[in-house]
Scaffold this motif. Sequence first.
Motif, PDB file in Angstrom:
ATOM      1  N   ARG A  70       0.897  -1.158   0.000  1.00  0.00           N
ATOM      2  CA  ARG A  70       0.000   0.000   0.000  1.00  0.00           C
ATOM      3  C   ARG A  70       0.934   1.206   0.000  1.00  0.00           C
ATOM      4  O   ARG A  70       1.455   1.595   1.040  1.00  0.00           O
ATOM      5  CB  ARG A  70      -0.886  -0.016   1.239  1.00  0.00           C
ATOM      6  CG  ARG A  70      -1.896   1.107   1.306  1.00  0.00           C
ATOM      7  CD  ARG A  70      -2.711   0.942   2.574  1.00  0.00           C
ATOM      8  NE  ARG A  70      -3.734   1.945   2.711  1.00  0.00           N
ATOM      9  CZ  ARG A  70      -4.046   2.521   3.861  1.00  0.00           C
ATOM     10  NH1 ARG A  70      -3.408   2.184   4.978  1.00  0.00           N
ATOM     11  NH2 ARG A  70      -4.991   3.430   3.900  1.00  0.00           N
ATOM     12  N   GLN A 109      -9.408 -11.332  -1.213  1.00  0.00           N
ATOM     13  CA  GLN A 109      -9.636 -12.437  -2.148  1.00  0.00           C
ATOM     14  C   GLN A 109      -8.341 -13.228  -2.235  1.00  0.00           C
ATOM     15  O   GLN A 109      -7.261 -12.649  -2.339  1.00  0.00           O
ATOM     16  CB  GLN A 109      -9.992 -11.866  -3.512  1.00  0.00           C
ATOM     17  CG  GLN A 109     -10.087 -12.893  -4.617  1.00  0.00           C
ATOM     18  CD  GLN A 109     -10.449 -12.221  -5.916  1.00  0.00           C
ATOM     19  OE1 GLN A 109     -11.568 -11.797  -6.097  1.00  0.00           O
ATOM     20  NE2 GLN A 109      -9.484 -12.108  -6.828  1.00  0.00           N
ATOM     21  N   HIS A 125     -13.430 -15.438  -0.760  1.00  0.00           N
ATOM     22  CA  HIS A 125     -13.587 -14.011  -0.469  1.00  0.00           C
ATOM     23  C   HIS A 125     -13.923 -13.840   1.000  1.00  0.00           C
ATOM     24  O   HIS A 125     -14.691 -14.620   1.551  1.00  0.00           O
ATOM     25  CB  HIS A 125     -14.744 -13.414  -1.291  1.00  0.00           C
ATOM     26  CG  HIS A 125     -14.544 -13.490  -2.757  1.00  0.00           C
ATOM     27  ND1 HIS A 125     -13.863 -12.536  -3.463  1.00  0.00           N
ATOM     28  CD2 HIS A 125     -14.933 -14.416  -3.659  1.00  0.00           C
ATOM     29  CE1 HIS A 125     -13.848 -12.874  -4.742  1.00  0.00           C
ATOM     30  NE2 HIS A 125     -14.491 -14.013  -4.888  1.00  0.00           N
ATOM     31  N   ALA A 151      -5.493 -10.478  -3.088  1.00  0.00           N
ATOM     32  CA  ALA A 151      -5.841  -9.074  -3.318  1.00  0.00           C
ATOM     33  C   ALA A 151      -6.632  -8.538  -2.136  1.00  0.00           C
ATOM     34  O   ALA A 151      -7.564  -9.182  -1.666  1.00  0.00           O
ATOM     35  CB  ALA A 151      -6.649  -8.931  -4.597  1.00  0.00           C
ATOM     36  N   THR A 153      -8.711  -5.118  -0.683  1.00  0.00           N
ATOM     37  CA  THR A 153      -9.366  -3.859  -1.071  1.00  0.00           C
ATOM     38  C   THR A 153      -9.856  -3.153   0.182  1.00  0.00           C
ATOM     39  O   THR A 153     -10.359  -3.790   1.102  1.00  0.00           O
ATOM     40  CB  THR A 153     -10.593  -4.100  -1.965  1.00  0.00           C
ATOM     41  OG1 THR A 153     -10.662  -5.430  -2.411  1.00  0.00           O
ATOM     42  CG2 THR A 153     -10.565  -3.245  -3.172  1.00  0.00           C
ATOM     43  N   THR A 160      -6.717  -1.898  -5.922  1.00  0.00           N
ATOM     44  CA  THR A 160      -6.584  -3.093  -5.100  1.00  0.00           C
ATOM     45  C   THR A 160      -5.108  -3.287  -4.806  1.00  0.00           C
ATOM     46  O   THR A 160      -4.266  -3.021  -5.644  1.00  0.00           O
ATOM     47  CB  THR A 160      -7.126  -4.318  -5.864  1.00  0.00           C
ATOM     48  OG1 THR A 160      -8.497  -4.078  -6.169  1.00  0.00           O
ATOM     49  CG2 THR A 160      -7.023  -5.583  -5.053  1.00  0.00           C
ATOM     50  N   TYR A 161      -4.811  -3.765  -3.624  1.00  0.00           N
ATOM     51  CA  TYR A 161      -3.435  -4.060  -3.233  1.00  0.00           C
ATOM     52  C   TYR A 161      -3.264  -5.564  -3.391  1.00  0.00           C
ATOM     53  O   TYR A 161      -3.879  -6.335  -2.659  1.00  0.00           O
ATOM     54  CB  TYR A 161      -3.182  -3.590  -1.809  1.00  0.00           C
ATOM     55  CG  TYR A 161      -3.575  -2.137  -1.632  1.00  0.00           C
ATOM     56  CD1 TYR A 161      -2.786  -1.127  -2.177  1.00  0.00           C
ATOM     57  CD2 TYR A 161      -4.755  -1.787  -0.985  1.00  0.00           C
ATOM     58  CE1 TYR A 161      -3.156   0.208  -2.042  1.00  0.00           C
ATOM     59  CE2 TYR A 161      -5.123  -0.454  -0.847  1.00  0.00           C
ATOM     60  CZ  TYR A 161      -4.321   0.531  -1.381  1.00  0.00           C
ATOM     61  OH  TYR A 161      -4.691   1.847  -1.264  1.00  0.00           O
ATOM     62  N   ALA A 162      -2.473  -5.969  -4.357  1.00  0.00           N
ATOM     63  CA  ALA A 162      -2.428  -7.383  -4.714  1.00  0.00           C
ATOM     64  C   ALA A 162      -1.007  -7.853  -4.961  1.00  0.00           C
ATOM     65  O   ALA A 162      -0.091  -7.063  -5.149  1.00  0.00           O
ATOM     66  CB  ALA A 162      -3.271  -7.629  -5.966  1.00  0.00           C
TER      67      ALA A 162
END
Length: 169
Positions: A70, A109, A125, A151, A153, A160-162
């Motif tokens: 992030r 996710q 999820h 991922a 969110t 999205t941080y993935a």
Amino acid sequence: MLSLAAAGFATTLACAGTAVAGTGPTPAPDQRPPVSTVPSETGNPLTARAQAAGVCSDAYQIGTTSYAYRGTEKIASVKQFYSPACKENYGYVWVWKSFLDKDITFDLQVGVWSYDRESLIGVRHEFDTHQQEFWGNGADTVNDCTSGDGALTIAGEQGTYAARTSKRC
């Protein structure tokens, strides 16, 4: 659509040779699943959350660990696991305590990305959570080229941080 870099994704897609995702040598004794049920950043298939997801107890990590960021803050680790007994792969995400300490609610996710099918398999999820440990469902992808995929969110934040682990073929 945002590029992975523009959305703050940290992705490792280096190829790991030509072995099938679940093949290769049995892990060294220090890589075998622990006998405790305590969750850990390294991934423990014996935890209550792993068992609730149906993770087989002999699962061990394959491929690299990747990280979701992030901005410049590392917020989660993503891994892929393989079970020889169940012949399944699993995605795994561990959210770092430094991020959890901010008390931010997020959606997550996790699953196994199949390059052969171009889709996320074994996806799970979780919504409005503060949990630390996340396992995907078993993925029948042992004969596919795969990566662990996760991922995160956050409501009110764009993107999205993935992260995705190394490609295993």
